[in-house]
Design a protein around this motif. Structure first.
Motif, PDB file in Angstrom:
ATOM      1  N   VAL A 337      42.134  40.653  31.727  1.00  0.00           N
ATOM      2  CA  VAL A 337      42.409  40.639  33.165  1.00  0.00           C
ATOM      3  C   VAL A 337      43.917  40.565  33.369  1.00  0.00           C
ATOM      4  O   VAL A 337      44.545  39.528  33.133  1.00  0.00           O
ATOM      5  CB  VAL A 337      41.709  39.446  33.849  1.00  0.00           C
ATOM      6  N   THR A 341      46.894  38.678  40.935  1.00  0.00           N
ATOM      7  CA  THR A 341      46.271  37.349  40.909  1.00  0.00           C
ATOM      8  C   THR A 341      45.117  37.231  41.893  1.00  0.00           C
ATOM      9  O   THR A 341      44.109  36.569  41.604  1.00  0.00           O
ATOM     10  CB  THR A 341      47.326  36.273  41.206  1.00  0.00           C
ATOM     11  N   HIS A 344      41.749  37.978  40.351  1.00  0.00           N
ATOM     12  CA  HIS A 344      41.344  37.339  39.099  1.00  0.00           C
ATOM     13  C   HIS A 344      39.985  36.665  39.182  1.00  0.00           C
ATOM     14  O   HIS A 344      39.110  36.879  38.331  1.00  0.00           O
ATOM     15  CB  HIS A 344      42.405  36.317  38.665  1.00  0.00           C
ATOM     16  N   THR A 347      36.928  38.985  39.248  1.00  0.00           N
ATOM     17  CA  THR A 347      36.733  39.675  37.963  1.00  0.00           C
ATOM     18  C   THR A 347      36.219  38.714  36.894  1.00  0.00           C
ATOM     19  O   THR A 347      35.313  39.051  36.117  1.00  0.00           O
ATOM     20  CB  THR A 347      38.064  40.303  37.504  1.00  0.00           C
ATOM     21  N   ILE A 348      36.787  37.511  36.856  1.00  0.00           N
ATOM     22  CA  ILE A 348      36.362  36.519  35.867  1.00  0.00           C
ATOM     23  C   ILE A 348      34.897  36.139  36.058  1.00  0.00           C
ATOM     24  O   ILE A 348      34.119  36.078  35.092  1.00  0.00           O
ATOM     25  CB  ILE A 348      37.275  35.277  35.937  1.00  0.00           C
ATOM     26  N   ILE A 358      36.815  36.464  28.061  1.00  0.00           N
ATOM     27  CA  ILE A 358      37.890  36.866  28.966  1.00  0.00           C
ATOM     28  C   ILE A 358      39.254  36.430  28.435  1.00  0.00           C
ATOM     29  O   ILE A 358      39.462  35.268  28.090  1.00  0.00           O
ATOM     30  CB  ILE A 358      37.687  36.266  30.370  1.00  0.00           C
ATOM     31  N   CYS A 360      42.881  36.338  30.072  1.00  0.00           N
ATOM     32  CA  CYS A 360      43.404  36.426  31.431  1.00  0.00           C
ATOM     33  C   CYS A 360      44.880  36.099  31.488  1.00  0.00           C
ATOM     34  O   CYS A 360      45.322  35.081  30.942  1.00  0.00           O
ATOM     35  CB  CYS A 360      42.626  35.479  32.359  1.00  0.00           C
ATOM     36  N   GLU A 361      45.644  36.956  32.159  1.00  0.00           N
ATOM     37  CA  GLU A 361      47.040  36.640  32.437  1.00  0.00           C
ATOM     38  C   GLU A 361      47.096  35.460  33.396  1.00  0.00           C
ATOM     39  O   GLU A 361      46.219  35.282  34.245  1.00  0.00           O
ATOM     40  CB  GLU A 361      47.742  37.843  33.061  1.00  0.00           C
ATOM     41  N   VAL A 364      45.055  31.791  36.240  1.00  0.00           N
ATOM     42  CA  VAL A 364      43.638  32.165  36.205  1.00  0.00           C
ATOM     43  C   VAL A 364      43.146  32.525  37.603  1.00  0.00           C
ATOM     44  O   VAL A 364      42.344  33.445  37.773  1.00  0.00           O
ATOM     45  CB  VAL A 364      42.811  31.014  35.595  1.00  0.00           C
ATOM     46  N   CYS A 374      36.445  28.516  37.617  1.00  0.00           N
ATOM     47  CA  CYS A 374      36.320  29.555  36.581  1.00  0.00           C
ATOM     48  C   CYS A 374      36.088  28.931  35.204  1.00  0.00           C
ATOM     49  O   CYS A 374      35.240  29.393  34.423  1.00  0.00           O
ATOM     50  CB  CYS A 374      37.567  30.431  36.567  1.00  0.00           C
ATOM     51  N   LEU A 385      37.292  31.631  27.922  1.00  0.00           N
ATOM     52  CA  LEU A 385      38.226  32.003  28.982  1.00  0.00           C
ATOM     53  C   LEU A 385      39.610  31.581  28.494  1.00  0.00           C
ATOM     54  O   LEU A 385      39.945  30.402  28.469  1.00  0.00           O
ATOM     55  CB  LEU A 385      37.869  31.309  30.301  1.00  0.00           C
ATOM     56  N   CYS A 387      43.591  31.710  28.825  1.00  0.00           N
ATOM     57  CA  CYS A 387      44.742  31.966  29.680  1.00  0.00           C
ATOM     58  C   CYS A 387      45.970  32.136  28.791  1.00  0.00           C
ATOM     59  O   CYS A 387      46.301  31.255  27.998  1.00  0.00           O
ATOM     60  CB  CYS A 387      44.956  30.829  30.671  1.00  0.00           C
TER      61      CYS A 387
END
Length: 609
Positions: A337, A341, A344, A347-348, A358, A360-361, A364, A374, A385, A387
């Motif tokens: 992802v 922002t 995010h 999508t998550i 995932i 993720c940039e 989150v 999330c 997940l 980050c």
């Protein structure tokens, strides 16, 4: 220059000897310099030498008292370096050289075959401590044929002799009555250091005339005792742990990092092909474990170029409104992802509910409450997940953290981070960035807390906007933060949006035992210029985050893949990213109020030790 077999002190000393001659007069050249430097016979470096005389060959077996990595050869065959006259064993203690009587410059004199074998510890130079042996097979005296005759050739029985001699081909040969010799009335004979006769000490020539040469000899030989054994004897030298690129090269050679990949390639989807997305797409397309199945981006004008540039012929391109195609594809195991922002959280949630991992940039989600939801959903779904706080995966920062945790500087008293951005971001980007504290300072806060293993209980921040356009959107371009930690450590952050000399990234840790620093890195780190009177000039530091942290981006993707394949534990935990966001919000509040802000932490919120 010195690839012959004469001692280095003679063959590499022309200049110094010329200087000595100048001081002592022309007569110095009439003296025998070689006699000052002679090597002589040696009773060390070998345990046993055995000669075996065959009907048409000589075989010499050498046992050394230590690991041997030099060369063994018959005299005259050094430069050709070809078997059977030359042996380069690399390492070991027992060696054998077997050669026909008709080869290797073996001499024949009245049915006596002779040769000289040299045991040389250095590959290129004969030095004191090397040994040489004259080998003789004597077929001139008939023996009891029924006992020791060579039945195949009908030759009379052979007697054998070994004499120790000077390994230097220019050395003076001893007369036979002064040689240390062992003889046998059979085809085999052995020689050991105990068989060497004590030599009478020769009277050294006066140094009255040769003062310069004698002085040079003393200097030249003074460090001989420090000569190391051959590197082949010592064994291969390992690379230092800090050479991470060489370690990766070894992984590629041995393919150790590919073990367990029989589960097949990981099918992935990328959401967002912008600034950060292109960095991750580079890592994904170059990773042998990954197949890029989908690219989701609302700018359709880029699709053809992306597909062509990254050779994504088998990838499907989608608009964000069609994201369900990704979620419903059971073959997709993970998504990256990198979209704005604001997208995010949606999508998550979609990816987690469809059973996908995932990457993720940060951040989150748009706020801490949404980010926490999330992480809670990821825990319920049993999926990763991750980050991406990329600086944790930078080799230099990782090494600094490791050395701090090992106590190298003692209890940390101060930790300083300097982070100055380059190039100046566009106003369009800054409008949606979330502000300098949540867009930039979070990286500095994270690296500081990660190194220390604790969170601050008080922060004090100051900010200013020197750029009118940045001030106009309610943001700042310059920030200074002081963080107070429960242990007594003080942290300082120096942050700017605009560094005109490159992407300035520095980290310093100070304690009672010393200091550790990570300074700026340069793309051409070994390049310097010295032009005119301007002094030493180095090439510029990295221009931006994408080049400075290129390896960190690759490493964090490798870590994510290792985690979802069960090869590693997640190194950036959910409560850590939430804590960093909480600290950034406190800094923002401190700057707005103009006063310090206190923070409290529950036990379960504290960072892992």
């Amino acid at each position: 220059m010195c690839r012959g077999v004469r001692i280095a002190a003679v063959s590499c000393s022309l200049l110094l000897v010329m200087m000595a001659a100048s001081a002592a007069g022309d007569d110095v050249w009439k003296q025998e310099v070689g006699s000052q430097m002679e090597i002589g016979v040696s009773n060390s470096g070998y345990r046993r030498v055995q000669l075996r005389c065959g009907a048409d060959y000589m075989q010499v077996d050498v046992e050394t008292d230590q690991e041997f990595g030099g060369v063994i050869y018959t005299r005259g065959s050094y430069h050709n370096r070809k078997p059977p006259c030359f042996l380069d064993p690399r390492a070991g203690r027992s060696f054998s050289l077997k050669f026909p009587l008709s080869q290797c410059q073996t001499k024949l004199d009245s049915e006596v075959y002779s040769n000289v074998v040299v045991v040389q510890h250095d590959d290129e130079l004969i030095m004191p401590g090397d040994a040489a042996f004259t080998l003789e097979c004597d077929f001139s005296r008939p023996r009891d044929i029924t006992v020791s005759a060579d039945l195949e050739t009908g030759r009379p029985a052979v007697s054998s002799r070994i004499s120790i001699t000077d390994p230097d081909p220019a050395g003076k040969e001893l007369p036979r009555h002064r040689r240390s010799t062992v003889s046998s009335e059979s085809e085999a004979v052995s020689f050991s250091p105990d068989d060497v006769r004590p030599r009478k000490r020769r009277t050294e020539p006066s140094c009255a005339v040769l003062r310069g040469v004698c002085l040079f000899q003393a200097v030249a030989m003074a460090t001989l005792k420090f000569k190391d054994p051959s590197p082949y004897v010592k064994g291969p030298q390992g690379a230092p742990p800090v050479d991470y690129l060489y370690a990766r090269y070894l992984e590629n050679i041995k393919m150790t990092s590919k073990e367990g990949n029989s589960q097949g390639k990981i099918q992935m989807a990328l959401f967002g092909a912008g600034r950060a997305g292109s960095i991750h797409l580079s890592s994904m397309t170059q990773n042998p474990r990954v197949t890029v199945r989908y690219v989701v981006d609302d700018d359709q004008s880029k699709w053809i170029a992306i597909k062509s540039y990254w050779h994504l012929d088998n990838s499907e391109f989608l608009l964000s409104k069609d994201s369900n195609r990704v979620f419903q594809d059971a073959g997709v195991q993970a998504v990256v992802v990198a979209s704005p922002t604001v997208c995010h959280e949606e999508t998550i949630r979609g990816a987690l509910l469809s059973g996908k991992h995932i990457f993720c940039e940060k951040p989150v989600a748009q706020d801490s409450e949404s980010a926490e939801r999330c992480y809670q959903l990821a825990a319920r779904c049993g999926k990763t997940l991750f980050c991406a706080f990329n600086r944790r995966f930078d080799p230099a920062y990782s090494l600094l953290k490791e050395r701090v945790r090992q106590g190298e500087v003692g209890h940390v008293q101060t930790i300083k981070v300097c982070s100055r951005d380059s190039p100046l971001p566009t106003i369009a980007y800054l409008r949606t960035s979330g502000g300098i504290f949540h867009d930039c300072a979070v990286h500095d806060i994270d690296i500081m807390c990660w190194v220390l293993g604790e969170y601050p209980h008080r922060v004090t921040a100051h900010e200013y906007a020197h750029t009118p356009e940045i001030a106009a959107i309610g943001d700042h371009d310059t920030v200074a933060v002081v963080l107070s930690f429960p242990s007594g450590t003080l942290g300082m952050i120096d942050l700017s949006r605009n560094s005109t000399y490159g992407y300035d990234q520095r980290l310093e840790v100070f304690g009672p035992r010393g200091m550790l620093t990570c300074n700026n890195e340069r793309p051409m780190c070994g390049m310097e210029s010295h032009i005119g009177l301007r002094g030493r000039l180095a090439e510029p530091i990295y221009f931006s985050f994408s080049s400075r942290y290129q390896l960190a981006y690759v490493n964090e993707m490798e870590h994510f893949l290792d985690v979802i394949q069960g090869k590693d534990m997640l190194k950036v935990l959910g409560h850590e990213t939430l804590a960093v966001s909480k600290i950034a919000s406190a800094c923002e509040e401190s700057a707005r109020l103009g006063q310090s802000v206190e923070l409290t932490w529950k036990a379960e919120d504290l960072p892992p030790k």
